[in-house]
Design an enzyme around this catalytic site. Structure first.
Site, PDB file in Angstrom:
ATOM      1  N   ALA A 120       0.866  -1.176   0.000  1.00 38.91           N
ATOM      2  CA  ALA A 120       0.000   0.000   0.000  1.00 38.91           C
ATOM      3  C   ALA A 120       0.901   1.223   0.000  1.00 38.91           C
ATOM      4  O   ALA A 120       2.042   1.157   0.473  1.00 38.91           O
ATOM      5  CB  ALA A 120      -0.867  -0.010   1.255  1.00 38.91           C
TER       6      ALA A 120
ATOM      7  N   GLY B  81       0.571  -5.174   0.737  1.00 45.21           N
ATOM      8  CA  GLY B  81      -0.546  -5.273  -0.210  1.00 45.21           C
ATOM      9  C   GLY B  81      -0.135  -5.918  -1.523  1.00 45.21           C
ATOM     10  O   GLY B  81      -0.985  -6.471  -2.231  1.00 45.21           O
TER      11      GLY B  81
ATOM     12  N   GLU C 146      -0.311  -9.522  -0.859  1.00 47.19           N
ATOM     13  CA  GLU C 146      -1.744  -9.860  -0.757  1.00 47.19           C
ATOM     14  C   GLU C 146      -2.417  -9.875  -2.126  1.00 47.19           C
ATOM     15  O   GLU C 146      -3.307 -10.697  -2.378  1.00 47.19           O
ATOM     16  CB  GLU C 146      -2.442  -8.865   0.172  1.00 47.19           C
ATOM     17  CG  GLU C 146      -2.016  -9.043   1.621  1.00 47.19           C
ATOM     18  CD  GLU C 146      -2.521  -7.913   2.498  1.00 47.19           C
ATOM     19  OE1 GLU C 146      -2.113  -6.756   2.269  1.00 47.19           O
ATOM     20  OE2 GLU C 146      -3.309  -8.170   3.412  1.00 47.19           O
TER      21      GLU C 146
ATOM     22  N   GLU D  67       3.983  -5.347   7.331  1.00 49.44           N
ATOM     23  CA  GLU D  67       3.119  -4.370   8.017  1.00 49.44           C
ATOM     24  C   GLU D  67       3.462  -4.218   9.493  1.00 49.44           C
ATOM     25  O   GLU D  67       3.329  -3.146  10.064  1.00 49.44           O
ATOM     26  CB  GLU D  67       1.636  -4.766   7.879  1.00 49.44           C
ATOM     27  CG  GLU D  67       1.063  -4.596   6.485  1.00 49.44           C
ATOM     28  CD  GLU D  67       1.246  -5.816   5.600  1.00 49.44           C
ATOM     29  OE1 GLU D  67       2.064  -6.693   5.930  1.00 49.44           O
ATOM     30  OE2 GLU D  67       0.559  -5.873   4.562  1.00 49.44           O
TER      31      GLU D  67
HETATM   32  N1  COA Z   1       4.531   3.181  -0.346  1.00 45.68           N
HETATM   33  C1  COA Z   1       4.950   4.355  -0.861  1.00 45.68           C
HETATM   34  N2  COA Z   1       6.132   4.539  -1.465  1.00 45.68           N
HETATM   35  C2  COA Z   1       6.922   3.465  -1.577  1.00 45.68           C
HETATM   36  C3  COA Z   1       6.576   2.208  -1.068  1.00 45.68           C
HETATM   37  C4  COA Z   1       5.319   2.086  -0.429  1.00 45.68           C
HETATM   38  N3  COA Z   1       4.865   0.928   0.047  1.00 45.68           N
HETATM   39  N4  COA Z   1       7.589   1.345  -1.315  1.00 45.68           N
HETATM   40  C5  COA Z   1       8.528   2.044  -1.950  1.00 45.68           C
HETATM   41  N5  COA Z   1       8.135   3.320  -2.114  1.00 45.68           N
HETATM   42  C6  COA Z   1       8.869   4.426  -2.766  1.00 45.68           C
HETATM   43  C7  COA Z   1       9.984   4.948  -1.877  1.00 45.68           C
HETATM   44  O1  COA Z   1       9.471   5.876  -0.938  1.00 45.68           O
HETATM   45  C8  COA Z   1      10.877   5.585  -2.918  1.00 45.68           C
HETATM   46  O2  COA Z   1      10.291   6.820  -3.303  1.00 45.68           O
HETATM   47  P1  COA Z   1      11.212   8.174  -3.335  1.00 45.68           P
HETATM   48  O3  COA Z   1      12.229   7.904  -4.393  1.00 45.68           O
HETATM   49  O4  COA Z   1      10.231   9.241  -3.696  1.00 45.68           O
HETATM   50  O5  COA Z   1      11.802   8.299  -1.983  1.00 45.68           O
HETATM   51  C9  COA Z   1      10.751   4.644  -4.101  1.00 45.68           C
HETATM   52  O6  COA Z   1       9.541   3.948  -3.912  1.00 45.68           O
HETATM   53  C10 COA Z   1      11.878   3.651  -4.205  1.00 45.68           C
HETATM   54  O7  COA Z   1      11.952   2.940  -2.979  1.00 45.68           O
HETATM   55  P2  COA Z   1      13.293   2.802  -2.125  1.00 45.68           P
HETATM   56  O8  COA Z   1      12.915   2.573  -0.697  1.00 45.68           O
HETATM   57  O9  COA Z   1      14.206   3.957  -2.399  1.00 45.68           O
HETATM   58  O10 COA Z   1      13.928   1.477  -2.773  1.00 45.68           O
HETATM   59  P3  COA Z   1      14.914   0.458  -2.066  1.00 45.68           P
HETATM   60  O11 COA Z   1      15.395  -0.448  -3.134  1.00 45.68           O
HETATM   61  O12 COA Z   1      15.939   1.175  -1.250  1.00 45.68           O
HETATM   62  O13 COA Z   1      14.007  -0.372  -1.036  1.00 45.68           O
HETATM   63  C11 COA Z   1      12.038  -1.611  -0.377  1.00 45.68           C
HETATM   64  C12 COA Z   1      12.994  -1.207  -1.523  1.00 45.68           C
HETATM   65  C13 COA Z   1      10.886  -2.365  -1.022  1.00 45.68           C
HETATM   66  C14 COA Z   1      12.787  -2.538   0.590  1.00 45.68           C
HETATM   67  C15 COA Z   1      11.536  -0.362   0.364  1.00 45.68           C
HETATM   68  O14 COA Z   1      11.062   0.564  -0.596  1.00 45.68           O
HETATM   69  C16 COA Z   1      10.429  -0.640   1.339  1.00 45.68           C
HETATM   70  O15 COA Z   1      10.682  -1.145   2.418  1.00 45.68           O
HETATM   71  N6  COA Z   1       9.169  -0.264   0.978  1.00 45.68           N
HETATM   72  C17 COA Z   1       8.026  -0.408   1.850  1.00 45.68           C
HETATM   73  C18 COA Z   1       7.568  -1.829   1.918  1.00 45.68           C
HETATM   74  C19 COA Z   1       6.413  -1.983   2.888  1.00 45.68           C
HETATM   75  O16 COA Z   1       6.541  -1.807   4.066  1.00 45.68           O
HETATM   76  N7  COA Z   1       5.260  -2.360   2.323  1.00 45.68           N
HETATM   77  C20 COA Z   1       4.073  -2.611   3.109  1.00 45.68           C
HETATM   78  C21 COA Z   1       3.249  -1.407   3.208  1.00 45.68           C
HETATM   79  S1  COA Z   1       1.807  -1.700   4.212  1.00 45.68           S
END
Ligand code: COA
Length: 259
Positions: free
Chosen positions: A66, A110, A113, A133
């Protein structure tokens, strides 16, 4: 196309829905949710489409969850209104056609999911899956606590949900979270090959199978078997059944029309 957050591509009998926010790792915001549900409803009604593939744009993510930005400052009632009713996580099940997830990278929260809600999951060897989450102080809200244990068992589901740990594609295959793992560059060719194989079958029979298999996780065994018997009888009312039987008897390939 670049400004569309959900892109639909139809090639022959196969439709591909691509979630298209690669710079945000295809995170699900309100627009994606709405457009995805609309797309799947439209494709469900389109008789020319027999199988739907769901994937994420870019090389890195299927869907990274999400959109966490939308969570900041949001209250309980607003979140309830966003997630209540039939939404993105119910759309693949409601679609009367097979829906295949091509998990091309991160499938988190999500995103995991959404993959769980699809009928079959094929993953790139670069995919990473999980339900992180817990790290945000919340729990999955798209069916993760329900569909995950049904696929992988209670203990493994608890482990993933309690720790928020991400797992690689091979581990996901081992626990039954995905159904096949292929080299990254072979992902879409393999998913299309599988889609083509399924698209040759009777759309009516595929729909009955989906209905019956979905019921298997909702109904007691005797009710599920009764439903199967009913659908089995219904299949005998289709022209496709007659075509399939005649093709066998005439030693030729069946040409199913979906009627
Ligand atoms: N919601 C909103 N933005 C997200 C996102 C999410 N779930 N996952 C990634 N992004 C965005 C980041 O904020 C970043 O945006 P920015 O460049 O404007 O800062 C962009 O996507 C790239 O992500 P980044 O974190 O820089 O990539 P990474 O390779 O360093 O890390 C992840 C990848 C997937 C490990 C990391 O993005 C992450 O932990 N995301 C969240 C995952 C999560 O908790 N999902 C469950 C949500 S309920």
């Amino acid at each position: 196309m670049a400004d569309q957050v959900v892109v639909i591509d139809i090639a022959g009998r196969i439709a591909t829905i691509t979630i298209n926010r690669p710079d945000k790792l295809n995170a699900l915001n309100a627009q994606v949710r709405q457009d995805f549900v609309d797309a799947l409803e439209d494709l469900g009604r389109d008789d020319t489409v027999r199988v739907v593939i769901v994937t994420g744009a870019g090389d890195k993510a299927f869907v990274a969850g999400a959109d966490i930005k939308e969570f900041a400052g949001r209250g309980g009632y607003e979140q309830f209104r966003v997630t209540k009713g039939f939404g993105i996580f119910e759309a693949p099940e409601r679609c009367p056609k097979p829906v295949l997830a091509a998990v091309n990278g991160f499938a988190l929260g999500g995103g995991c999911e959404l993959a769980l809600a699809c009928d079959i999951r094929i993953a790139s060897d670069r995919a990473k899956l999980g339900q992180p989450e817990i790290n945000l102080g919340i729990l999955p809200g798209g069916g993760g606590t329900q569909r995950l244990p049904r696929l992988v068992g209670l203990g493994t589901a608890y482990k993933l949900l309690y720790t928020g740990e991400l797992i690689g594609a091979d581990e996901a295959l081992r626990i039954g979270l995905v159904d096949e793992v292929v080299p990254h560059d072979a992902l879409m060719p393999r998913v299309r090959e599988l889609a083509d194989q399924i698209a040759e079958k009777s759309p009516a029979a595929l729909q009955f199978i989906k209905e019956a298999v979905r019921a298997s996780v909702r109904m007691p065994l005797d009710e599920g078997v009764r439903l199967e018997t009913t659908l089995f009888g219904l299949a005998f009312s289709t022209r496709d059944k007659e075509e399939g039987v005649q093709a066998f008897l005439e030693k030729r390939k069946a040409d199913f029309k979906g009627s």
